[in-house]
Motif scaffolding. Structure first.
Motif: not given
Length: 164
Positions: A2-3, A6-7, A9-10, A22-24, A30, A32, A42
């Motif tokens: 997940y980390a 998330r990175d 996706a950011g 950006v959310y889970r 993740v 966007i 996604s």
């Protein structure tokens, strides 16, 4: 995983859109959201190492997300520029399907549409409708009810009590 998603996706969100959220999501992926372009992307884990399912779709009126129009499995070891190119192609596919759905004569009215110049359907020829008859099961139920009532009346008049 997940980390890492998330990175990534950011980074992708910063490249693709200036305004983004950006959310889970529930499945551990993740999302966007680009509200100004009415699209979402996604990134979801696929179970394989360094691989993710990349999906794209549109945002409907009211802010709800429509189901994904396109999806592809991507390798997360690829650079951010390559992932951004894949995202852009998916977003182009989503835009193309939106334009084809809003072609002239479509998208004006939801539901069933009649074809122009077509008359109302006439009744089907063939066997006439059968009259309704009481089935054997219905007769059996009626007989059981009559038997229960009969036994109650029999007990009522024979013993002179309420039959309880």
């Amino acid at each position: 995983m997940y980390a890492e998603l998330r990175d990534r996706a950011g980074e992708l969100a910063g490249i693709l859109w200036r305004e983004h959220t950006v959310y889970r999501e529930r499945g551990g992926g993740v999302v966007i959201r680009g509200e100004h372009v009415r699209r979402w992307i996604s990134l979801a884990p696929t179970g394989g190492k360094d691989r993710a399912l990349l999906r794209a779709g549109r945002i409907l009126d009211g802010g709800t997300t429509a189901p994904a129009r396109t999806e592809v499995v991507v390798d997360l070891t690829a650079g951010t520029a390559e992932l951004a190119a894949v995202c852009r192609s998916l977003l182009a596919d989503v835009a193309a399907t939106d334009e084809s759905a809003l072609a002239p004569g479509r998208g004006e009215r939801a539901g069933k549409r009649e074809k122009p110049g077509r008359k109302a359907r006439a009744p089907r020829p063939g066997r006439p409708r059968k009259e309704r008859h009481t089935s054997a099961a219905s007769c059996f139920v009626l007989l059981c009810v009559a038997a229960v009532l009969g036994s109650w009346f029999y007990g009522l008049f024979l013993f002179g009590g309420p039959g309880y």
